[in-house]
Design a protein around this motif. Structure first.
Motif, PDB file in Angstrom:
ATOM      1  N   LYS A   5       0.965  -1.326   0.163  1.00 35.96           N
ATOM      2  CA  LYS A   5      -0.035   0.144   0.038  1.00 35.96           C
ATOM      3  C   LYS A   5       0.855   1.330   0.052  1.00 35.96           C
ATOM      4  O   LYS A   5       0.550   2.147  -0.729  1.00 35.96           O
ATOM      5  N   GLY A   8       2.186   1.728  -3.194  1.00 34.38           N
ATOM      6  CA  GLY A   8       1.389   2.098  -4.281  1.00 34.38           C
ATOM      7  C   GLY A   8       1.260   3.594  -4.307  1.00 34.38           C
ATOM      8  O   GLY A   8       1.002   4.117  -5.168  1.00 34.38           O
ATOM      9  N   VAL A   9       1.161   4.142  -2.966  1.00 38.49           N
ATOM     10  CA  VAL A   9       0.866   5.457  -2.632  1.00 38.49           C
ATOM     11  C   VAL A   9       1.978   6.408  -3.514  1.00 38.49           C
ATOM     12  O   VAL A   9       1.889   7.514  -4.032  1.00 38.49           O
ATOM     13  N   ALA A  12       1.499   6.092  -7.193  1.00 32.02           N
ATOM     14  CA  ALA A  12       0.433   6.983  -7.766  1.00 32.02           C
ATOM     15  C   ALA A  12       1.046   8.427  -7.723  1.00 32.02           C
ATOM     16  O   ALA A  12       0.750   8.882  -8.728  1.00 32.02           O
ATOM     17  N   CYS A  13       1.821   8.774  -6.659  1.00 34.27           N
ATOM     18  CA  CYS A  13       2.356  10.245  -6.774  1.00 34.27           C
ATOM     19  C   CYS A  13       3.372  10.387  -8.131  1.00 34.27           C
ATOM     20  O   CYS A  13       3.182  11.356  -8.729  1.00 34.27           O
ATOM     21  N   CYS A  14       3.937   9.532  -8.371  1.00 35.74           N
ATOM     22  CA  CYS A  14       5.086   9.486  -9.418  1.00 35.74           C
ATOM     23  C   CYS A  14       4.306   9.369 -10.844  1.00 35.74           C
ATOM     24  O   CYS A  14       4.561  10.199 -11.584  1.00 35.74           O
ATOM     25  N   VAL A  15       3.254   8.784 -10.870  1.00 34.64           N
ATOM     26  CA  VAL A  15       2.413   8.441 -12.152  1.00 34.64           C
ATOM     27  C   VAL A  15       1.847   9.750 -12.339  1.00 34.64           C
ATOM     28  O   VAL A  15       1.462  10.362 -13.239  1.00 34.64           O
ATOM     29  N   GLY A  16       1.203  10.350 -10.886  1.00 30.98           N
ATOM     30  CA  GLY A  16       0.284  11.687 -11.260  1.00 30.98           C
ATOM     31  C   GLY A  16       1.088  12.777 -11.793  1.00 30.98           C
ATOM     32  O   GLY A  16       0.711  13.508 -12.486  1.00 30.98           O
TER      33      GLY A  16
END
Length: 125
Positions: A5, A8-9, A12-16
């Motif tokens: 998890k 994943g956070v 997600a910030c990297c992809v964002g």
């Protein structure tokens, strides 16, 4: 499962950040925008420190592994850049010294501001 998890956070910030970079047509790099996004999420409380802390600590402790691909890339192009190696090393040394000086100055200024705030708090009591 906790580590997945947390990872994943961070991912997600990297992809964002990468998506924001695409929207901005590469005006800012995705990794910078991703870290800014993570900082904003931490500041506004959408993400708590314990949501990312152990994976972030692991990644920081093993940061040297992330420099291996870059070093291997330098070794691949060594014949092309060896004539400029001294200039490259000089620039690296100079920028390292400038970064250290800027960091030291920033820390000094922050300590002075904190000390001033502490003195003002005591003066008001």
């Amino acid at each position: 499962m906790k580590h997945m998890k947390q990872l994943g956070v961070l991912l997600a910030c990297c992809v964002g950040g990468s998506l924001l970079s695409l929207l901005l047509r590469g005006l800012l790099p995705g990794n910078v925008l991703g870290l800014t996004l993570l900082l904003a999420l931490l500041i506004f409380g959408a993400v708590r420190l314990h949501h990312v802390e152990s994976v972030a600590d692991f990644l920081l402790q093993n940061m040297a592994f992330f420099f291996l691909p870059a070093m291997l890339g330098v070794l691949e192009i060594w014949n092309d850049i060896k004539s400029e190696a001294l200039a490259i090393l000089a620039v690296c040394l100079l920028t390292t010294l400038c970064t250290a000086a800027a960091t030291a100055l920033t820390v000094h200024i922050v300590f002075r501001l904190q000390h001033r705030e502490t003195e003002e708090a005591f003066d008001h009591d």
